[in-house]
Scaffold this motif. Structure first.
Motif, PDB file in Angstrom:
ATOM      1  N   VAL A 138       0.835  -1.201   0.000  1.00 42.07           N
ATOM      2  CA  VAL A 138       0.000   0.000   0.000  1.00 42.07           C
ATOM      3  C   VAL A 138       0.870   1.252   0.000  1.00 42.07           C
ATOM      4  O   VAL A 138       0.641   2.185  -0.781  1.00 42.07           O
ATOM      5  N   ASP A 139       1.889   1.276   0.850  1.00 43.00           N
ATOM      6  CA  ASP A 139       2.801   2.435   0.893  1.00 43.00           C
ATOM      7  C   ASP A 139       3.473   2.655  -0.459  1.00 43.00           C
ATOM      8  O   ASP A 139       3.612   3.802  -0.906  1.00 43.00           O
ATOM      9  N   SER A 140       3.855   1.591  -1.109  1.00 43.87           N
ATOM     10  CA  SER A 140       4.495   1.694  -2.419  1.00 43.87           C
ATOM     11  C   SER A 140       3.531   2.291  -3.448  1.00 43.87           C
ATOM     12  O   SER A 140       3.911   3.157  -4.244  1.00 43.87           O
ATOM     13  N   GLU A 141       2.290   1.857  -3.441  1.00 48.19           N
ATOM     14  CA  GLU A 141       1.298   2.391  -4.368  1.00 48.19           C
ATOM     15  C   GLU A 141       1.012   3.867  -4.091  1.00 48.19           C
ATOM     16  O   GLU A 141       0.825   4.653  -5.014  1.00 48.19           O
ATOM     17  N   ILE A 142       1.001   4.242  -2.820  1.00 43.40           N
ATOM     18  CA  ILE A 142       0.797   5.649  -2.454  1.00 43.40           C
ATOM     19  C   ILE A 142       1.924   6.496  -3.028  1.00 43.40           C
ATOM     20  O   ILE A 142       1.679   7.555  -3.627  1.00 43.40           O
ATOM     21  N   GLN A 143       3.147   6.028  -2.890  1.00 41.59           N
ATOM     22  CA  GLN A 143       4.299   6.768  -3.414  1.00 41.59           C
ATOM     23  C   GLN A 143       4.228   6.894  -4.935  1.00 41.59           C
ATOM     24  O   GLN A 143       4.511   7.967  -5.487  1.00 41.59           O
ATOM     25  N   LYS A 144       3.851   5.842  -5.621  1.00 43.12           N
ATOM     26  CA  LYS A 144       3.719   5.899  -7.087  1.00 43.12           C
ATOM     27  C   LYS A 144       2.672   6.924  -7.505  1.00 43.12           C
ATOM     28  O   LYS A 144       2.895   7.696  -8.430  1.00 43.12           O
ATOM     29  N   LYS A 145       1.537   6.928  -6.811  1.00 43.17           N
ATOM     30  CA  LYS A 145       0.456   7.866  -7.161  1.00 43.17           C
ATOM     31  C   LYS A 145       0.883   9.307  -6.883  1.00 43.17           C
ATOM     32  O   LYS A 145       0.542  10.206  -7.646  1.00 43.17           O
ATOM     33  N   LYS A 146       1.621   9.522  -5.791  1.00 40.67           N
ATOM     34  CA  LYS A 146       2.083  10.868  -5.480  1.00 40.67           C
ATOM     35  C   LYS A 146       3.049  11.379  -6.550  1.00 40.67           C
ATOM     36  O   LYS A 146       3.014  12.558  -6.903  1.00 40.67           O
TER      37      LYS A 146
END
Length: 125
Positions: free
Chosen positions: A114-122
């Protein structure tokens, strides 16, 4: 479009092989093996639904998927979230994490995803 359990099982063999002949499909099944006519019927239904096609080699057909496994299962999961969780991914995540006796390691792994996906979206915003 949804698949029956038998169609999903057959597509699983086709997705794994990428290209496969009827004889090879039958070999994938555990004993007792289904009848050739049963598999042929399932293959025809999957063709009609747009999930697979084939190339002809002599008297044999080599089947291959037209739908990616990831696309099919992504659509299925979205359907479950919509149907059972009011189209709420957080409700689904809450149910999934609290109802499956996940270990701390598994929860940490999910958190990293989830943290990785958040970083990608940011980065993409």
């Amino acid at each position: 479009m949804n698949l029956s359990k038998k169609e999903e099982q057959l597509m699983g063999y086709i997705w794994k092989a990428e290209k496969i002949f009827l004889k090879e499909i039958i070999e994938c099944y555990p004993e007792p093996k289904p009848a050739t006519t049963t598999i042929a019927t399932l293959l025809k239904r999957l063709q009609d639904k747009g999930f697979l096609s084939y190339e002809v080699f002599g008297n044999s057909r080599q089947y291959y998927p037209l739908v990616k496994k990831s696309d099919y299962f992504s659509k299925e999961v979205k359907g479950i979230i919509n149907k059972f969780f009011n189209n709420s991914a957080p409700q689904f995540a809450s149910f999934f994490t609290s109802s499956n006796d996940l270990t701390i390691e598994e929860l940490e792994s999910l958190k990293k995803l989830v943290d990785s996906e958040i970083q990608k979206k940011k980065k993409n915003d």
